[in-house]
Design an enzyme around this catalytic site. Structure first.
Site, mmCIF file in Angstrom:
data_model
loop_
_atom_site.group_PDB
_atom_site.id
_atom_site.type_symbol
_atom_site.label_atom_id
_atom_site.label_comp_id
_atom_site.label_asym_id
_atom_site.label_seq_id
_atom_site.Cartn_x
_atom_site.Cartn_y
_atom_site.Cartn_z
ATOM 1 N N ASP A 1 4.478 -3.338 -2.984
ATOM 2 C CA ASP A 1 3.117 -3.840 -3.031
ATOM 3 C C ASP A 1 2.331 -3.325 -1.829
ATOM 4 O OD1 ASP A 1 1.144 -5.821 -4.176
ATOM 5 O OD2 ASP A 1 1.396 -6.696 -2.184
ATOM 6 N N GLU B 1 2.699 1.171 -4.691
ATOM 7 C CA GLU B 1 1.332 0.864 -5.062
ATOM 8 C C GLU B 1 0.490 1.546 -3.987
ATOM 9 O OE1 GLU B 1 -1.277 -2.991 -6.372
ATOM 10 O OE2 GLU B 1 -0.209 -3.138 -4.463
#
Length: 708
Positions: free
Chosen positions: A351, A387
């Site tokens: 993330d 990401e």
């Protein structure tokens, strides 16, 4: 009742022990890093009774000691005494019970209570120390000594080119599954249930990508609204499986249950990739709760500004973990290796990955963290997915990560959404790049099409059904006056906002869903499906359901609505085509050169007039029809003996226009004849065609033809 002292703590014989709690035949050794502390107390819990034992030994900033007679299941934490000097970033406070950053399990919830915030709740002054005891309101670490028998567990080791990711939520995926016993729903054991495994295998995906399973806490603002963090992007323990996802208990049983789940998934031939959140923790900014890291060494664990007084926030959560500090880099890499070596997972999706690569204020993909991971003999061999953006300056880094990383490709998502809602302002050249693996972003440093993780939807945003049913977000249930969530949905509702009984509108929406799925699963690169999209799951227009632990988010297995109920078979067909035909799983980028014996390129791009696209056609903002020819004689794959893999050739037509259009089938050297393999409109009457003939493409449809 609190007792202090009384039990002997033996020193570690040589150097400092492993971080965390290490069990042996005589007791447990505890070790925690707090180099600026004046005193560290180990707190042992028996029910509500707390016994505090000062750790006497300190080696290179690590406080440690061996406690005889302590074994698995013991609940513990730390209290750390040191300087309270918020101006320089030091926020030691012995009133706060701290979780062990290396704890293998945590138990108990974080409860938002005035004792956690104290003066800050009423004054907003984060420089005033709150001396209320937090122990009744925060999780406790648990000693784990697990002898799990992995048996003959074998990692599936699915090649990147063959990978199909399936993003799911441990709790939401099985909460409503009719074949999973009620006591197992929403748990690791529930995902490992034979009925669930059979569903996943039958669908044809290869790799489950689990939303965060690191033990996490809910934000105080959510708790005050009577809600909780459902997605889990608010980590507290980087080694501990989230306790409430375990059906068997939270005193260490969650570790065994997680391992049993991984073993069952592996036996079914499925890989396990974890969505991990190392960019921040659940302690929020300087006004947030002190749960672990802030109370151990705030300036080391977090990026700070204003000479240390304030948290630097590149994540939108209040804090950013400090991957410039060697100990923090070690913490994260130790955690990753633990999940690979001890928990047997097969990879990670990171993330807000640029936040991990900020060696200074700038993103540095040659910085400490990515360098360490890239040379690590364990981590460099598992699936690594970034990401590739965060909220800091220069945070958008799509295509910048080095091998062996792959990346979530939001350019793919946006291009596909725009095309199928009938928007092509710059022409179709961008769409062609996305369909062919995004070579404009990833063709460097030896990277391959598998560097692009293609997706149309993810947990964050509209579901596929909502993408074709809503043009505006409807997040009122989140309690934030619909201010949260993106407004850039690039969606189209077919003329009616939200659910409708109009059969014409519903048929159009279902066709649009098939169009998006067909485009995704026949593109070069690695496709990612979001769980439930293959069944028409809806969140009723909520595009930010992070706090909805209820039917809004949970997978509905009972849905039998006409049109949506048939969608799983359509997805299975697409995945079977992808699996059986290497031409859709190219290991290298298309060359576009005329280098074959038949005088054709490995890929061809056509307008509906049957000739290859030229510059003017590529930049025509009104053109909504594109043909893509996959040359099966040059798949890019080779047999073990070195011979090239041969496959059928295919012509893929994508037509996003609102009316049917006649398309000319390309002539030699491309093919002589064509046969329809797939039609998302389910309207085509012609199933064969010869080169040069016209084929009527129905409005808003994908048509795949086998060429010979």
């Amino acid at each position: 009742m609190i007792e202090t002292g009384g039990d002997a703590i033996d020193p570690w014989p040589d150097g400092h022990p492993p971080f965390g709690a290490t069990v042996d035949q005589t007791g447990t050794t505890f070790a925690v890093w707090a180099p600026m502390a004046r005193q560290v107390e180990l707190c042992l819990f028996d029910g509500t009774e707390e016994k505090r034992l000062p750790l006497q030994d300190r080696t290179f900033g690590t406080w440690h000691g061996h406690v005889p007679g302590i074994g698995a299941g013991q609940r513990y934490g730390y209290r750390v005494t040191g300087s309270w000097d918020p101006v320089t970033g030091h926020r030691f406070n012995a009133a706060k019970l701290l979780a062990d950053p290396y704890a293998k399990a945590l138990t108990g919830a974080f409860v938002d209570h005035d004792a956690v915030y104290g003066h800050r709740r009423t004054t907003g002054d984060d420089t005033v120390r709150d001396d209320h005891d937090s122990a009744p309101y925060v999780p406790r670490s648990v000693v784990v000594a697990d002898d799990f028998d992995w048996g003959a567990d074998v990692r599936p080791r699915v090649p990147w080119g063959d990978t199909v990711l399936y993003e799911l939520h441990i709790r939401g995926f099985t909460m409503r599954h009719p074949k999973v016993p009620p006591e197992l729903r929403g748990t690791y054991a529930g995902l490992a249930h034979p009925a669930v495994l059979e569903e996943l295998k039958a669908l044809g995906v290869t790799t489950v990508e689990l939303l965060p399973v690191h033990h996490f806490v809910s934000e105080p603002a959510l708790l005050q609204r009577g809600m909780s963090n459902y997605w889990g992007y608010n980590s507290l323990g980087f080694f501990a499986p989230h306790a409430t996802y375990a059906a068997s208990g939270s005193e260490g049983q969650q570790v065994r249950e997680f391992k049993a789940m991984v073993r069952a998934l592996h036996e079914a031939g499925l890989e396990v990739v974890l969505d991990v959140v190392y960019n921040h923790t659940g302690e929020q900014n300087e006004a947030g709760p002190t749960l672990a890291y802030r109370g151990l060494h705030n300036p080391a664990y977090y990026r700070l500004r204003d000479h240390g007084r304030r948290s630097l926030d590149h994540t939108g959560t209040g804090n950013t973990l400090n991957l410039r500090n060697p100990h923090v880099v070690r913490l994260v890499t130790d955690s990753l290796r633990y999940w690979v070596e001890e928990m047997h997972v097969d990879g990670f999706r990171f993330d807000l990955a640029p936040a991990l690569a900020r060696a200074t204020e700038d993103v540095d993909t040659a910085g400490p963290f990515l360098t360490v991971v890239g040379q690590d003999p364990v981590l460099s061999k598992v699936k690594l997915i970034a990401e590739p953006w965060d909220l800091g300056p220069g945070g958008y880094q799509l295509g910048a990560f080095p091998p062996p990383w792959s990346e979530w490709n939001d350019r793919y998502r946006d291009a596909l959404r725009d095309f199928w809602r009938g928007v092509s302002p710059g022409g179709l050249w961008d769409l062609a790049y996305r369909l062919s693996g995004s070579s404009d972003r990833f063709r460097h440093n030896g990277r391959r099409p598998s560097a692009s993780v293609n997706f149309v939807t993810a947990h964050d945003g509209f579901t596929l059904r909502d993408l074709v049913s809503y043009e505006r977000k409807h997040n009122e249930a989140n309690g934030e006056d619909n201010r949260d969530g993106t407004d850039n949905n690039r969606s189209w509702n077919g003329g009616v906002e939200g659910e409708t009984s109009d059969p014409t509108v519903n048929a159009l929406r279902q066709r649009q869903a098939r169009n998006l799925l067909a485009s995704l699963l026949l593109s070069a690169g690695v496709p990612m499906l979001t769980a439930g999209d293959e069944r028409g799951r809806t969140q009723h227009g909520n595009n930010n359901a992070y706090c909805q632990d209820n039917e809004i988010s949970w997978f509905d297995w009972s849905s039998s609505e006409p049109g949506w109920a048939e969608l799983p078979e359509f997805v299975k067909t697409l995945l079977r085509l992808r699996r059986e035909h290497p031409v859709f799983r190219r290991p290298r980028f298309f060359s576009g050169r005329l280098d074959g014996d038949e005088g054709r390129r490995d890929v061809g791009w056509f307008g509906p007039w049957g000739r290859e696209m030229d510059h003017e056609a590529w930049h025509d903002p009104h053109l909504l029809t594109l043909g893509m020819f996959f040359a099966g004689d040059r798949t890019g794959r080779r047999l073990p003996n070195g011979e090239p893999v041969q496959d059928d050739s295919f012509l893929l037509w994508l037509h996003a226009g609102p009316a049917p259009i006649e398309a000319v089938l390309p002539s030699r050297p491309w093919a002589d004849e064509y046969e329809v393999v797939l039609d998302t409109s389910e309207e085509l009457t012609a199933t064969h065609g010869r080169a040069g003939e016209r084929l009527t493409l129905p409005a808003r449809s994908v048509v795949l033809l086998c060429a010979s």
